[in-house]
Design an enzyme around this catalytic site. Structure first.
Site, short mmCIF file in Angstrom:
data_model
loop_
_atom_site.label_atom_id
_atom_site.label_comp_id
_atom_site.label_asym_id
_atom_site.label_seq_id
_atom_site.Cartn_x
_atom_site.Cartn_y
_atom_site.Cartn_z
N SER A 48 28.50 28.01 29.78
CA SER A 48 27.53 28.80 30.55
C SER A 48 26.20 28.89 29.82
CB SER A 48 28.06 30.22 30.77
OG SER A 48 29.27 30.20 31.48
N1 SAH Z 1 33.75 30.92 29.30
C1 SAH Z 1 33.42 29.50 29.21
C2 SAH Z 1 32.74 28.95 30.46
C3 SAH Z 1 33.73 28.64 31.41
S1 SAH Z 1 33.43 27.57 32.75
C4 SAH Z 1 32.58 29.19 28.01
O1 SAH Z 1 32.16 30.12 27.31
O2 SAH Z 1 32.34 28.02 27.77
C5 SAH Z 1 34.83 28.13 33.73
C6 SAH Z 1 36.18 27.77 33.17
O3 SAH Z 1 37.16 28.42 33.98
C7 SAH Z 1 36.50 26.27 33.27
O4 SAH Z 1 36.90 25.81 32.01
C8 SAH Z 1 37.65 26.21 34.29
O5 SAH Z 1 38.58 25.17 34.04
C9 SAH Z 1 38.28 27.59 34.11
N2 SAH Z 1 39.09 28.06 35.24
C10 SAH Z 1 38.86 27.91 36.58
N3 SAH Z 1 39.85 28.50 37.30
C11 SAH Z 1 40.71 29.05 36.40
C12 SAH Z 1 41.94 29.78 36.52
N4 SAH Z 1 42.49 30.08 37.72
N5 SAH Z 1 42.56 30.17 35.39
C13 SAH Z 1 42.03 29.89 34.17
N6 SAH Z 1 40.89 29.19 33.99
C14 SAH Z 1 40.23 28.77 35.09
#
Ligand code: SAH
Length: 206
Positions: free
Chosen positions: A55
């Site tokens: 992000s």
């Molecule tokens: N917090 C992260 C940014 C995440 S982007 C950072 O600091 O880099 C969103 C993430 O959520 C992705 O890696 C995606 O694979 C994950 N995601 C999406 N749906 C999800 C679910 N149901 N359970 C767990 N992770 C999920």
């Protein structure tokens, strides 16, 4: 470069000193491929592989500020991704439980997070379920766009706890903060528009 990023975040309205100092302490360039070093401290999101992104620093800062984290709180994060948000929470003294549904990303980030001294436990699962074995939590943060409020996560909040999530489907979501009071009543606040990758169902093997 990191100091300059902190100035940018302050100019965009981030006030919480603990949040700013956590972002200042964490080498964001470790989270990006070395060939993209010059991008690491720009206030922009960045692809991290497996179709996912780390992000934008402002978004991480704002979400963390809205979460109102204190030392030793139990914090559940849905969407480990690169692990950057988990490190910010860890640097603030939280005990972090973070869930990722993509296996490759989970494995890579789990190994990478060993470089840090923080209290972070990683899990490979569908975050819609939460982590019943470790509940209840003081704080829950979703870092993917949730089409609806996951009821499991509401249930896994302590009285006085906070769930923060980008809520909605389509390109733009609303940053929503839900606070559970001592009687279990919920208060909902809205903090404007954000863009996240979607929160999906089930685990993915690739
Ligand atoms: N917090 C992260 C940014 C995440 S982007 C950072 O600091 O880099 C969103 C993430 O959520 C992705 O890696 C995606 O694979 C994950 N995601 C999406 N749906 C999800 C679910 N149901 N359970 C767990 N992770 C999920």
């Amino acid at each position: 470069m990191r100091k300059q990023l902190i100035k940018t975040l302050e100019s965009k309205g981030i006030k919480d000193k603990k949040v700013l100092s956590a972002i200042e302490n964490i080498p964001r360039h470790w989270f990006l491929d070395s060939s993209f070093l010059e991008y690491a401290y720009e206030d922009k999101p960045f692809p991290i592989g497996s179709g996912q992104t780390i992000s934008q620093p402002y978004t991480v800062a704002r979400q963390t500020e809205l979460l109102m984290v204190e030392k030793n709180m139990k914090v559940l994060e849905i969407g480990t991704g690169s692990g950057f948000q988990a490190c910010v929470l860890g640097d603030m003294g939280a005990k972090v439980y973070t869930v990722e549904r993509q296996k490759k990303l989970y494995l890579r980030t789990k190994a990478f997070l060993k470089n840090f001294p923080y209290r972070i436990k990683t899990f490979y699962d569908d975050g819609n379920k939460g982590l019943p074995a470790f509940a209840p939590f003081d704080r829950i943060i979703i870092t993917a766009a949730a089409p609806e409020i996951p009821q499991n996560l509401i249930e896994q909040l302590k009285p006085g706890g906070i769930l923060l999530l980008p809520l909605g489907f389509g390109d733009v979501q609303q940053m929503v903060r839900i606070t559970k009071d001592a009687e279990g009543n919920l208060k909902t606040e809205n903090f404007g528009n954000y863009r996240f990758v979607p929160m999906l169902k089930n685990r993915a093997d690739d």
